[in-house]
Scaffold this motif. Structure first.
Motif, mmCIF file in Angstrom:
data_model
loop_
_atom_site.group_PDB
_atom_site.id
_atom_site.type_symbol
_atom_site.label_atom_id
_atom_site.label_comp_id
_atom_site.label_asym_id
_atom_site.label_seq_id
_atom_site.Cartn_x
_atom_site.Cartn_y
_atom_site.Cartn_z
ATOM 1 N N THR A 92 0.695 -1.177 -0.271
ATOM 2 C CA THR A 92 0.036 0.135 0.067
ATOM 3 C C THR A 92 0.800 1.234 0.081
ATOM 4 O OG1 THR A 92 0.001 -0.205 2.472
ATOM 5 C CG2 THR A 92 -2.145 -1.014 1.393
ATOM 6 N N ALA B 153 -0.239 4.978 1.226
ATOM 7 C CA ALA B 153 -1.629 5.455 1.773
ATOM 8 C C ALA B 153 -1.405 6.838 2.411
ATOM 9 C CB ALA B 153 -1.929 4.206 2.611
ATOM 10 N N VAL C 69 -3.124 4.442 -5.851
ATOM 11 C CA VAL C 69 -3.459 5.687 -5.090
ATOM 12 C C VAL C 69 -4.505 6.389 -5.871
ATOM 13 C CG1 VAL C 69 -1.152 6.156 -4.012
ATOM 14 C CG2 VAL C 69 -1.872 7.186 -6.084
ATOM 15 N N GLY C 70 -5.176 7.302 -5.351
ATOM 16 C CA GLY C 70 -6.447 8.072 -5.970
ATOM 17 C C GLY C 70 -5.825 9.327 -6.313
ATOM 18 N N PHE D 254 -3.975 12.066 -4.290
ATOM 19 C CA PHE D 254 -2.665 11.698 -3.849
ATOM 20 C C PHE D 254 -1.816 12.630 -3.927
ATOM 21 C CE2 PHE D 254 1.353 9.365 -3.058
ATOM 22 C CZ PHE D 254 1.313 8.882 -1.776
ATOM 23 N N VAL E 229 -2.403 5.750 -10.564
ATOM 24 C CA VAL E 229 -3.175 6.704 -10.001
ATOM 25 C C VAL E 229 -4.597 6.596 -10.828
ATOM 26 C CG1 VAL E 229 -3.302 9.231 -9.947
ATOM 27 C CG2 VAL E 229 -1.210 8.396 -9.803
ATOM 28 N N LYS F 181 -10.196 7.970 -4.422
ATOM 29 C CA LYS F 181 -9.583 8.349 -3.121
ATOM 30 C C LYS F 181 -8.698 7.159 -2.766
ATOM 31 C CE LYS F 181 -13.212 11.287 -1.315
ATOM 32 N NZ LYS F 181 -13.728 11.527 -0.214
ATOM 33 N N THR F 182 -7.315 7.500 -2.320
ATOM 34 C CA THR F 182 -6.410 6.735 -1.676
ATOM 35 C C THR F 182 -6.741 6.220 -0.346
ATOM 36 O OG1 THR F 182 -4.719 8.310 -2.533
ATOM 37 C CG2 THR F 182 -4.121 6.890 -1.027
ATOM 38 N N ASN G 156 -11.230 2.419 -0.371
ATOM 39 C CA ASN G 156 -10.963 3.246 -1.763
ATOM 40 C C ASN G 156 -10.487 2.465 -2.784
ATOM 41 O OD1 ASN G 156 -12.441 5.263 0.108
ATOM 42 N ND2 ASN G 156 -10.206 6.114 0.590
#
Length: 308
Positions: free
Chosen positions: A9, A11, A50-51, A54, A74, A79-80, A102
């Motif tokens: 992760t 995060a 990640v979202g 990030f 990405v 959302k992350t 997420n």
């Protein structure tokens, strides 16, 4: 230069300890592993997701540590992963206040082509099916596969976890998790049982009480360095894993004797991680400090004794 593939992760964390609390800060197993392994002469890459929320500055931080981030997806509009926890006064136990999967909920890892022949693969704490998916993408058999997991996966994905454990060379878990996975209270018996599941090496982390390394009947114990200040234990186990796998990737030696060195390097780096909140200490850490503290570890554990 040898290659280290890191899966885990990337995060956001929000942490509360007896010494203070943070808002959303950088966290995630792969983040700590990557920062720790950056102290070794290896090419490393992170596979994660990640979202869109990030921050670019966090990605730049990883790039500036010479970590390949081409495997970090990405997700636009996403959302992350977020985790929030509160540590008790002894810092050995904690309560999870919030977990938001997420973008991690639908994560399908894609290994960069340049790392499908990685020498060492470090499978950070994730769903066992994700860990297996990464191994399926490797074009050559790694010299060493290291797996980290936790009791959550033992509770909800045990068959999948057993399947991936069969495929790895090293498993790193804490003492509570070793007992749950094996059904044995004695850590020696627990390690013996886990050996039969597949891994040649079993590393049992005991937090402030050090770490144990097992290979069959061979056992090695590394103490944790006594520290004046411990602010935040978050990421210490992942930092340990990063130091362990980074050292192995650099040295190209997977013998039991060299694993001892890897344990010490991992413990050494983890001792810095806990000195500040989140990744802050690992971001500013200098190579000279790492070498100096290694000397402290050596002094702590080296002695002569007359056997009569």
């Amino acid at each position: 230069m040898n290659k280290l593939l890191i899966v885990g992760t990337v995060a956001f964390d929000a942490i509360e300890t007896p010494f203070g609390k943070t808002d959303k800060i950088l966290g995630g197993a792969a983040t700590y592993i990557g920062l720790s392994s950056s102290f070794f002469n290896v090419k490393s890459a992170i596979v994660s997701v990640v979202g869109e929320d990030f921050p670019q500055e966090y990605l730049d931080l990883l790039t500036n540590k010479n970590i390949d981030i081409s495997g970090i997806e990405v997700v636009k509009g996403g959302k992350t992963f977020f985790w929030s926890g509160k540590y008790h006064n002894d810092l050995n136990s904690r309560d999870t206040l919030d977990t938001q999967l997420n973008v991690l909920a639908d994560f399908n890892p894609v290994v960069p082509n340049d790392y499908k022949d990685a020498d060492v693969v470090m499978l950070g704490n994730l769903h066992p099916l994700v860990q297996s998916s990464v191994l399926d993408q490797m074009t050559t058999t790694p010299k060493l596969i290291v797996l980290d997991t936790m009791n959550f996966w033992m509770d909800c994905a045990l068959p999948e976890l057993i399947d991936v454990i069969k495929r790895v060379d090293v498993i790193t878990i804490n003492d509570e998790e070793a007992r749950q996975l094996s059904g044995e209270y004695s850590l020696v018996k627990a390690a013996e049982k886990i050996h039969t599941m597949g891994p040649r090496y079993v590393v049992i982390k005991k937090g402030e009480h050090g770490a144990l390394l097992f290979e069959g009947k061979n056992v090695f114990f590394a103490p944790a360095l006594p520290l004046e200040e411990v602010f935040d234990p978050t990421g210490a186990g992942d930092t340990f894993a990063g130091g362990f796998s980074g050292y192995i990737a650099q040295s190209e030696n997977v013998s039991f004797d060299n694993m001892k060195n890897a344990i010490i390097y991992g413990s050494n780096l983890a001792s810095f991680c806990v000195e500040k909140f989140g990744t802050e200490r690992m971001e500013s850490l200098e190579k000279e400090e790492v070498i100096s503290r290694l000397q402290q570890f050596k002094a702590l554990t080296q002695f002569d004794i007359e056997l009569s």
